[in-house]
Design an enzyme around this catalytic site. Structure first.
Site, short mmCIF file in Angstrom:
data_model
loop_
_atom_site.label_atom_id
_atom_site.label_comp_id
_atom_site.label_asym_id
_atom_site.label_seq_id
_atom_site.Cartn_x
_atom_site.Cartn_y
_atom_site.Cartn_z
CG HIS B 95 5.15 -4.09 -3.18
ND1 HIS B 95 5.12 -2.83 -3.78
CD2 HIS B 95 4.09 -4.13 -2.37
CE1 HIS B 95 4.07 -2.15 -3.35
NE2 HIS B 95 3.43 -2.92 -2.49
NE ARG B 144 0.77 -2.89 -4.33
CZ ARG B 144 -0.56 -2.87 -4.24
NH1 ARG B 144 -1.31 -3.28 -5.26
NH2 ARG B 144 -1.15 -2.45 -3.13
CD GLU B 198 -0.49 -1.51 2.19
OE1 GLU B 198 -0.81 -1.93 3.33
OE2 GLU B 198 0.57 -0.92 1.96
CG HIS B 268 1.19 -5.27 0.15
ND1 HIS B 268 1.15 -4.75 -1.13
CD2 HIS B 268 0.77 -6.55 0.04
CE1 HIS B 268 0.72 -5.68 -1.96
NE2 HIS B 268 0.47 -6.78 -1.28
#
Lengths: 332, 342
Positions: B95, B144, B198, B268
């Site tokens: 992202h 995200r 992440e 991520h």
């Protein structure tokens, strides 16, 4: 007692049913702020801190403070409520019944969200509520990319203990700059049962035009294994009364990004509409609706002008001052 | 052997510099559709030829497997209605800019959305992969990455519709059910998984990078950020992140390729590095220095149980002639053809 805390709450009200019950209890609508002892246990109505402060660590939890401090003597007399209906989704484009199927936005829907964001860029927002569906969540997040205030929306996670602990924030300063985003299935679109995924023409062919029209436009007749508008309204308005209204009363400005039927349901409650009236209520997509919450009443203020529109639209004196402050700040 | 197919040559390869390209052989043998074509006839014709003489005798059969999003993917591996391709695509997208990147705060698993720039990066990434088939999408539990996937897919040419799967409760499952077979066939299931999140940054989450350096000392922070196995306080090390990300990949995603499904993963920096570490068999030393650009998709081809790195698909404005594999090039041609007739 005078409230002097100005922390931001990260605890979230629990949404039962759709998300895994994480044991995070909900206070019942009491919104008085009490500072007990010096260990910053803040009981502020719908945000319960207890289980969040695990392991005796000094947790940075408190409530959203915006420009108005949360002090009972200083409580703002009015707060803003913004309703945004998401824009075009990929199944709108294909003319399929969507309901609670989690279909994302089209390019056009993305643009509508950004446009909506421009229209509300000057209205303060302290908390955001969306449904559990990506098209509403994206609409909220896209709209907020346009917001002038620069506080950061943060989506709350309490679907499990790990989700909660993994999403913790460890800086007070940062927390103050957060706008909690709460996702709730109760704000989902009306669940369309066995019509979900069906082509609108096919359905008319299969069940007959009148039957389909009845399901779509009556108040209390659900499609097979689906919800009627009445059923949708019941869970949406219950959520609003329990989780959102107390926030407005306690001085928070709220944005709700949701769907045609869940928002109509809420408007039915805000404007005290009859079931006949709500059936014919159409909410434009991507055009935010503004209400002012004042003295326990909701005043509809229509739709904020887009940035290209030359209107002089001041919603209330307070909001106009807030906007002026933003303007001043951007000169610094 | 006589060439009996009339396919246009697609086989020009284009090297991208950021990663090593596999030194594969350049022998485009068309083995699908029952045609065996002598490659001498196919080589060196411009892929972007304006004369679109496309004679795909079997072009009407879909290149990608018909997928039932409701049942588990591996169960469909033997659907005879589907022509199983002998290779599958894997797209990795990291992202773009989030609101805390902008503010230089440690993000980790705090669910921070994209900035406008991050939105644009996602759309740009989508343009780059618009011609690569996608049958399944995996994202993390963070908005995200989910937004990146959905924004990218607004650019996809195939017109199948990504649908986010919900199984967090019985009600979530039943409420999101689709009741049309036809519609289901046009769906790309989107699976959200915290295992693709992440790296969780523990007590650094929300802290300003400068402040943290002041508080803990620059070297300590550098160590947490860049070592393989030293976690920040109450956080994950890269090793811990890799363990749960790769385990998820092996268990849930890898079987998809075996079943012939093309997969996109939107996630991520650290979870993707972990997966790349597995795909490319990197050492912990190598993975530490691996940087994955944001918004630039990475393509891998799964073939005969192996993952072949194919670099990054060219953006639409770039004049390169990038054909990833014959199968993908044929797929692209089919898309072009469809558009011509509609």
């Amino acid at each position: 007692m005078a409230a002097t805390a100005s922390h931001l709450a990260i605890g979230t009200p629990q949404s039962r049913g759709y998300f895994i019950n994480s044991g995070f209890q909900l206070e019942n609508g009491n919104t008085s702020l009490r500072l007990t002892s010096n260990s910053f246990r803040v009981n502020m109505g719908i945000f319960r801190i207890g289980s969040y402060c695990s392991r005796g660590r000094r947790c940075i939890v408190a409530q959203a403070s915006n420009d108005t401090t949360i002090d009972s003597s200083n409580k703002p007399k009015e707060t803003a409520l913004i309703l945004i209906r998401h824009g075009e989704s990929l199944w709108n484009e294909k003319n399929l019944f969507t309901g609670c199927v989690d279909v994302p936005l089209t390019n056009k829907g993305v643009e509508e969200a950004i446009e909506a964001g421009k229209r509300i860029s000057n209205i303060p927002i302290d908390v955001i509520h969306t449904s559990a569906l990506i098209r509403a969540q994206m609409t909220a997040m896209l709209a907020m990319t346009q917001h002038r205030r620069k506080k950061v929306p943060i989506i709350m996670h309490n679907e499990s203990e790990q989700a909660k602990s993994w999403s913790q924030i460890f800086s007070e300063e940062t927390i103050k700059q957060c706008i909690p985003v709460v996702t709730a299935w109760q704000l989902n679109e009306r669940m369309y049962g066995e019509l979900q995924g069906l082509n609108k023409q096919e359905t008319a062919d299969r069940y007959g035009k009148e039957q389909v029209h009845e399901w779509r436009r009556s108040y209390d007749i659900p499609p097979p294994n689906g919800e009627s508008l009445e059923m949708c309204a019941q869970r949406a308005v219950a959520y609003f009364k329990e989780h959102i209204e107390p926030q407005l009363v306690s001085g928070k400005n709220v944005m709700i990004a949701a769907h045609g039927n869940s928002l109509r349901s809420i408007i039915m409650y805000l404007d005290k509409l009859t079931s006949q009236e709500v059936i014919s209520l159409e909410l434009s997509t991507g055009i935010p609706m503004l209400y002012i919450s004042k003295d326990g009443k909701f005043i509809r203020r229509g739709s904020p002008a887009g940035p290209t529109e030359a209107g002089v639209y001041a919603y209330t004196k307070r909001l106009a001052k807030y906007r002026q402050k933003l303007d001043d700040m951007s000169y610094i | 052997m006589a060439a009996i197919a009339f396919h246009q040559a697609i086989g020009t390869r284009y090297s991208y510099g950021c990663f090593h390209q596999e030194q594969g052989t350049a022998s485009p043998r068309l083995v699908s559709y029952g045609f065996r074509v002598d490659n001498r006839l196919l080589r060196s014709e411009n892929y972007r030829s304006s004369k679109r003489k496309l004679f795909f005798s079997h072009a009407s059969t879909t290149q990608t497997p018909v997928f039932d999003p409701v049942s588990s993917p591996s169960k469909n591996a033997t659907a005879e209605s589907r022509k199983k391709s002998n290779e599958a695509a894997l797209i990795l997208i990291r992202h773009g800019e989030s609101l805390w990147n902008e503010k230089n705060l440690f993000t980790g698993c705090v669910d921070v959305p994209l900035t406008q720039k991050g939105v644009e990066e996602a759309i740009e990434a989508g343009k780059r992969i618009s011609n690569i088939p996608v049958d399944m999408i995996y994202t993390s539990a963070l908005i995200r990455a989910q937004m990146t996937a959905m924004l990218a897919m607004t650019q996809h040419r195939r017109k199948k519709v990504p649908i986010v799967m919900h199984d967090e409760s019985e009600q979530a499952k039943s409420w999101s059910r689709i009741h049309s077979e036809e519609t289901k066939k046009q769906c790309i299931p989107v699976v959200t998984a915290w295992q693709l999140n992440e790296r969780m940054y523990g007590e650094l989450q929300g802290l300003n990078k400068q402040e943290t350096a002041d508080r803990y000392g620059k070297e300590k922070v550098h160590e947490w950020r860049r070592s393989y196995d030293i976690p920040p306080p109450n956080g994950e090390s890269l090793e811990m992140c890799a363990e749960r990300a790769v385990a998820y990949f092996k268990e849930r995603i890898e079987p998809q390729f075996v079943a012939g499904n093309n997969v996109m993963i939107a996630a991520h920096g650290n979870s993707l590095r972990s997966i790349i570490m597995y795909l490319d068999k990197l050492t912990s030393q190598e993975v530490i220095s691996l940087e994955l650009s944001t918004g630039i998709p990475m393509l891998y081809i799964f073939k005969e149980g192996k993952f072949v790195r194919r670099g990054s698909p060219a953006g639409p404005s770039e004049a390169g002639v990038y054909a990833y594999t014959k199968t993908l090039a044929l797929y692209r041609q089919k898309l072009d053809e469809k558009e011509m007739f509609h």
